[in-house]
Design a protein around this motif. Structure first.
Motif, PDB file in Angstrom:
ATOM      1  N   UNK A   1       0.834  -1.207   0.000  1.00 52.80           N
ATOM      2  CA  UNK A   1       0.000   0.000   0.000  1.00 52.80           C
ATOM      3  C   UNK A   1       0.867   1.254   0.000  1.00 52.80           C
ATOM      4  N   UNK A   2       1.904   1.242   0.802  1.00 54.51           N
ATOM      5  CA  UNK A   2       2.809   2.391   0.851  1.00 54.51           C
ATOM      6  C   UNK A   2       3.548   2.588  -0.474  1.00 54.51           C
ATOM      7  N   UNK A   3       3.963   1.510  -1.092  1.00 53.36           N
ATOM      8  CA  UNK A   3       4.644   1.598  -2.393  1.00 53.36           C
ATOM      9  C   UNK A   3       3.719   2.171  -3.463  1.00 53.36           C
ATOM     10  N   UNK A   4       2.452   1.743  -3.464  1.00 52.78           N
ATOM     11  CA  UNK A   4       1.478   2.288  -4.421  1.00 52.78           C
ATOM     12  C   UNK A   4       1.277   3.784  -4.193  1.00 52.78           C
ATOM     13  N   UNK A   5       1.162   4.166  -2.937  1.00 60.02           N
ATOM     14  CA  UNK A   5       0.976   5.578  -2.615  1.00 60.02           C
ATOM     15  C   UNK A   5       2.191   6.397  -3.048  1.00 60.02           C
TER      16      UNK A   5
ATOM     17  N   UNK B   1       4.281   5.654  -5.457  1.00 62.75           N
ATOM     18  CA  UNK B   1       4.266   5.680  -6.915  1.00 62.75           C
ATOM     19  C   UNK B   1       3.297   6.746  -7.421  1.00 62.75           C
ATOM     20  N   UNK B   2       2.123   6.814  -6.823  1.00 70.16           N
ATOM     21  CA  UNK B   2       1.120   7.808  -7.210  1.00 70.16           C
ATOM     22  C   UNK B   2       1.652   9.219  -6.978  1.00 70.16           C
ATOM     23  N   UNK B   3       2.283   9.429  -5.850  1.00 73.78           N
ATOM     24  CA  UNK B   3       2.828  10.758  -5.537  1.00 73.78           C
ATOM     25  C   UNK B   3       3.937  11.151  -6.505  1.00 73.78           C
TER      26      UNK B   3
END
Length: 153
Positions: free
Chosen positions: A139-143, A145-147
């Motif tokens: 979840x942190x990696x996805x967030x 990446x989005x940022x």
């Protein structure tokens, strides 16, 4: 109520010196606070205790049971007493002690949490299961990446 001597945060001699100095007009609570690095409100409580009970109040601080601490906190909360009034009424030398009792009373507890229980509570809050930790990392990696995509280049 037991009247055995408890360890004070400040020496009885200092508390007595401060109160007597204020009584003689040699300084104020604020000036003694600056001089010794003390809280002016704490000095105010010392002075009220000294005026009500004399010098002996600094040498025999009562040791209250759990039930007595809860009753004192309830008296303060239910009757709208100030911290200072409650401290003087029950010969409590430090407002912080009373604040802790009130916090425990309002939380429905009578004893502070032991150091062991605090550590156990912290462990329970952290993810203990490897799968849960892995999910959290994804979840942190996805967030992240989005940022990064949103950042101007």
């Amino acid at each position: 109520m037991d009247t055995k001597r408890k360890e004070m945060r400040y020496s009885p001699t200092l508390a007595l010196e401060v109160c007597r100095g204020i009584e003689r007009g040699e300084g104020t609570g604020a000036s003694y606070g600056r001089l010794y690095g003390l809280d002016e409100k704490e000095i105010g409580i010392w002075l009220m205790l000294y005026r009500c009970y004399g010098a002996s109040v600094f040498y025999k601080e009562p040791a209250y049971s759990r039930e007595e601490r809860a009753d004192i906190a309830a008296d303060k909360v239910k009757n709208g007493l100030t911290l200072a009034q409650t401290c003087v009424k029950y010969k409590i030398l430090h407002r912080s002690s009373l604040r802790n009792w009130i916090r425990l009373y309002k939380g429905g507890r009578t004893e502070p949490m032991s150091e062991k229980n605090r550590k156990n509570k912290k462990k329970e809050a952290a993810p203990t299961d490897a799968a849960t930790a892995a999910t959290h990392i994804r979840e942190l990696e996805r967030e992240l990446s989005t940022l990064r995509r949103r950042m101007p280049t």
